[in-house]
Design an enzyme around this catalytic site. Structure first.
Site, short mmCIF file in Angstrom:
data_model
loop_
_atom_site.label_atom_id
_atom_site.label_comp_id
_atom_site.label_asym_id
_atom_site.label_seq_id
_atom_site.Cartn_x
_atom_site.Cartn_y
_atom_site.Cartn_z
CB SER A 1 4.28 2.50 -6.17
OG SER A 1 3.12 3.30 -6.12
CG ASP B 1 0.98 6.63 -7.23
OD1 ASP B 1 1.06 7.20 -8.34
OD2 ASP B 1 0.80 5.41 -7.10
CG ASP C 1 4.02 4.16 -9.83
OD1 ASP C 1 3.29 4.67 -8.97
OD2 ASP C 1 3.81 3.02 -10.31
CG ASP D 1 0.36 3.75 -11.01
OD1 ASP D 1 0.47 4.39 -9.94
OD2 ASP D 1 0.44 2.51 -11.05
#
Length: 453
Positions: A99, A243, A245, A247
């Site tokens: 992330s 962010d 990743d 999501d």
């Protein structure tokens, strides 16, 4: 000596420094353990843009295939892209990402078929223990017939599926600045928004897991500064920040002012309740009081949960909730296998803004009803003792109620605050909400004096 996997297997995922704490040999072991524990005969694997991600992902695929599982590699994707693949293909899945953590970190987010989460209580502890044993002894003999590893591109299917869930046919032209933070939003946003009447102003779309411009964590206000400036410079209608990743999604209005995730939760809840009258909507206990108020005003049933995606997803499954939102900008949709997708929340924002003439600041004003502190962390040795001291200090206040659903929540009709311990660090996290900023500051300072005293 084999590594101690308890150091990198967290409550919901695997996360650690590469290669110091884990490497491709361990990723292969994790892949074999995942296939064994889940009983998967087929699974899907994806990864983000970090330098270590392709090698780790391929090693995991080799490990799973050695147990006889057929592996579909979808390559570069966002975490919600992996959830889409898991749901759409009805396969267990593994996403390689850390992330917003620094470049030297990487991790694995795992799910069962239909994007059902894998956490400590739903298989992750067993995967850890089996991987620990095999890391020490070596992998046992594999399946008589190893599984296959094949590539498949699902980005177009992912984009089309999201677009099918939100009616964007009548929106007016919008100028939208998107800060991808050199993360996976740079890969997904152009395809998802393609063909819409959107003048896209891209920022940091180059995939670079070293994050050369700023940390890919929009929850920290300093990482929104560039986006805010660009929105003002270009006269954009709104700005979006993803962010690492991709999501989670954050928004700023036409003035460059942040729109709180609670306001986004309330806005999307109102839209989902219009389509699904009387439905349940989930919110965690850190979201603004405006969220359950808006849910009730639109005829829905608000259900309050602990912080964390596993709790949200569990309650969504139990209640049949149509939508769920968290203060951290995770947004969960029944139509998306109860999984979180910031991109779908972003499409709801575009649809809501694009079907009315006013600016975003006017649209969200009715959802921004209170002042909040944001999350404030304090390093403390005795988390339980400091929490007890705070409770004692407020015990004699008039109209005060306490609950311990997640940490300590102290409430009156005019304000509330929550103090909860981190699961992984010696921290207490404080969130305060009240009618105005002065009252927030008074409460914040009073609680912090006890916590840090």
């Amino acid at each position: 000596m084999s590594p101690d996997l308890s150091q990198i297997v967290k409550a919901y995922d695997v996360r650690g420094v590469v290669p110091d704490q884990w490497d491709e040999s361990l990723a292969e072991v994790f892949g074999a353990a995942f296939a064994t524990v889940t009983g998967a005969t087929a699974l899907v694997v994806g990864h983000d843009m970090r330098p270590s991600s392709p090698g780790l992902s391929r090693a995991f695929a080799r490990g799973a295939a050695s147990r006889g599982a057929d592996v579909t590699e979808i390559g570069l994707c966002s975490t919600d892209g992996l959830y889409f693949a898991s749901g759409h293909l009805d396969l267990p899945g593994a996403m390689f990402t850390a992330s917003h953590n620094p470049a030297r970190y990487n991790g694995i987010k795992m799910c069962r078929a239909g994007a059902a989460p894998v956490g400590q209580d739903t298989g992750l502890a067993e995967i850890r223990d089996l991987a620990q044993r095999w890391a020490a002894t070596g992998l046992p003999a594999g399946a008589a017939t190893p599984g296959t590893i094949t590539a498949r591109d699902v980005l177009g299917d992912y984009a089309g599926f999201l677009r099918s869930l939100v009616d964007l046919s009548g929106i007016r032209p919008l100028k939208v600045v998107v800060d991808a933070g050199n993360g996976m939003g740079g890969h997904t946003v152009p395809t998802v928004l393609d063909g819409l009447p959107v003048d896209l102003v891209p920022m940091y779309f180059e995939l670079d897991g070293t994050f050369p411009h700023h940390e890919a964590n929009p929850l920290d206000p300093k990482n929104l500064v560039d986006l805010q400036a660009r929105v003002r410079e270009t006269g954009a209608d709104l700005g979006l920040a993803f962010d690492g990743d991709a999501d989670r999604c954050f928004a700023v209005d036409e003035r460059g002012e942040p729109v709180s995730p609670s306001a986004v939760t309330a806005l999307v809840a109102a839209r989902e309740l219009a389509a699904h009258p009387g439905a349940v909507v989930i919110h965690n206990l850190i979201t603004s009081r405006s969220v359950p108020e808006v849910i009730a005003e639109h005829g829905g049933t608000a259900v309050r949960t602990r912080v964390g995606h596993s709790f949200i997803k569990q309650r969504m499954a139990q209640t049949g909730a149509v939508f769920g939102g968290e203060h951290s900008a995770h947004y969960y949709f029944r139509d998306f296998w109860n999984a979180d997708t910031g991109m779908l929340a972003a499409l709801h924002l575009l649809a809501a803004l694009g079907t009315q003439d006013g600016p975003l600041s006017d649209l969200v004003a009715s959802y921004e009803r209170y002042a909040g502190s944001g999350e404030i962390n304090s390093t403390v040795d005795d988390q339980a003792g400091r929490t007890a001291a705070v409770r004692a200090a407020f015990a004699t206040e008039e109209d005060v109620t306490f609950d311990e659903l997640d940490g300590l929540t102290v409430s009156t009709p005019g304000w509330w605050f929550n103090l909860r311990a981190s699961n992984t660090e010696p921290l207490l996290r404080l969130n305060v909400e009240a009618g105005d900023a002065a009252e927030v500051a008074r409460l914040r300072d009073r609680v912090l004096a006890i916590v840090r005293g």
